[in-house]
Design an enzyme around this catalytic site. Structure first.
Site, PDB file in Angstrom:
ATOM      1  CB  SER A 293      -0.966   0.187   1.326  1.00  0.00           C
ATOM      2  OG  SER A 293      -0.542  -0.165   2.044  1.00  0.00           O
ATOM      3  CE  LYS A 294       2.196   1.655  -6.472  1.00  0.00           C
ATOM      4  NZ  LYS A 294       2.829   2.368  -7.565  1.00  0.00           N
ATOM      5  CB  SER A 295      -1.595   5.825   1.515  1.00  0.00           C
ATOM      6  OG  SER A 295      -1.459   3.921   1.783  1.00  0.00           O
ATOM      7  CB  ALA A 296       1.992   1.749   4.080  1.00  0.00           C
TER       8      ALA A 296
END
Ligand code: GLU
Ligand code: ZN
Length: 287
Positions: free
Chosen positions: A224-227
């Site tokens: 998850s690129k938002s992590a």
């Protein structure tokens, strides 16, 4: 000669840093050159500003590439020439099948192989793929084999919208740039046999392949690129490099983390060994 070939569809993340570091270390550890190629052959997927962002990120993490950046969007003439060479040998055909017509098919069923060209109808160009087992030994994943005709059938060389396929572009470019060692993510392991098949049809050399695992979340899901840990942060270069070195099996001592970017890369180059990389297709990040 190695290369990193990002598609400008977004920012690099920890998974791309992992792949880039593997190909970079592999080239440099062997005294080889390392190229960066922007894989923007599919203009419809390009995100404005992403290419510049990717290059900026590579720079801030201390990568040093050789030569000019090659951009696929500028190389249509080369892809055309390869396509024409195949056409001249009767190895291609026009396909007017829509996505919908093929939706239920496991592989392209060859519907248009025998059909006369239908001028005026938008058509893709496919390669006639004949039954033949393609084999290669991946340096990390081991022995691989696939009958491309059975797996996917006649592959697309040029799409209905007239864009050249990634398959044709990557094969032409790796050969034109003299790439001898491809190190990339195992998500591409499945398409390697069709790349080798096309190299053989075009009389091009086959590079040596090493497919590193794809990083996934602890639960096995896509990164998850938002992590926080996954997004690359120019303020966390050393910590993120150390993380990636550890995931590549280099076992970095903590002192390396205090040594500066150039020294860290120099250390990793000396330590690099493709055999240290986990021979699996995915690698789970710790939760
Ligand atoms: N452009 C591809 C990607 O970003 C990589 C292709 C390759 O390394 O051969 O997934
Ligand atoms: Zn068709």
């Amino acid at each position: 000669m190695g290369r990193f070939a990002p598609s400008p569809t977004g920012d690099l993340h920890l998974g791309s840093l992992y792949t880039a570091a593997a190909s970079y270390l592999d080239a440099r550890a062997h005294g080889g050159r390392w190229l960066v190629r922007m894989e923007d052959v599919d203009r419809t997927r390009e995100v404005p500003g992403a290419a510049a962002g990717v290059l900026g990120t590579l720079e801030s993490f201390g990568f040093e590439w050789d030569g000019e950046i090659v951009r696929q969007a500028e190389r249509d003439a080369h892809y055309s020439a390869a396509l024409e060479a195949l056409e001249a040998r009767g190895l291609t055909f026009e396909c007017t099948c829509s996505r919908l017509m093929l939706a239920e098919e496991e592989r392209y069923p060859g519907s248009c192989r025998m059909r006369a060209p239908q001028p005026g109808i938008a058509s893709a160009i496919r390669l006639k793929v004949n039954p033949r087992e393609v084999q290669f030994i991946d340096r990390i994943q081991g022995a691989c084999r696939q009958d491309v005709a059975l797996a996917v059938g006649d592959v697309i060389l040029r799409r209905r919208d007239r864009l050249f396929s990634y398959l044709l572009a990557v094969v032409v470019d790796d050969a034109a740039q003299g790439v001898t060692h491809v190190v990339r993510g195992a998500d591409l392991l499945d398409s390697t046999p069709r790349q080798i098949y096309l190299q053989q049809e075009l009389g091009l050399p086959t590079p040596i392949y090493a497919h590193v695992p794809v990083l996934v979340e602890a639960d096995g899901g896509k990164l998850s690129k938002s992590a926080r840990s996954v997004r690359l942060d120019p303020g966390q270069v050393m910590a993120q490099l150390m993380h990636v070195f550890a995931l590549l099996g280099l076992d970095p001592p903590s002192a390396i983390g205090d040594s500066g970017i150039a020294a860290a890369w120099a250390w990793a180059k000396g330590r690099w060994d493709a055999n240290r990389v986990a021979s699996r297709q995915t690698l789970h990040l710790e939760g």
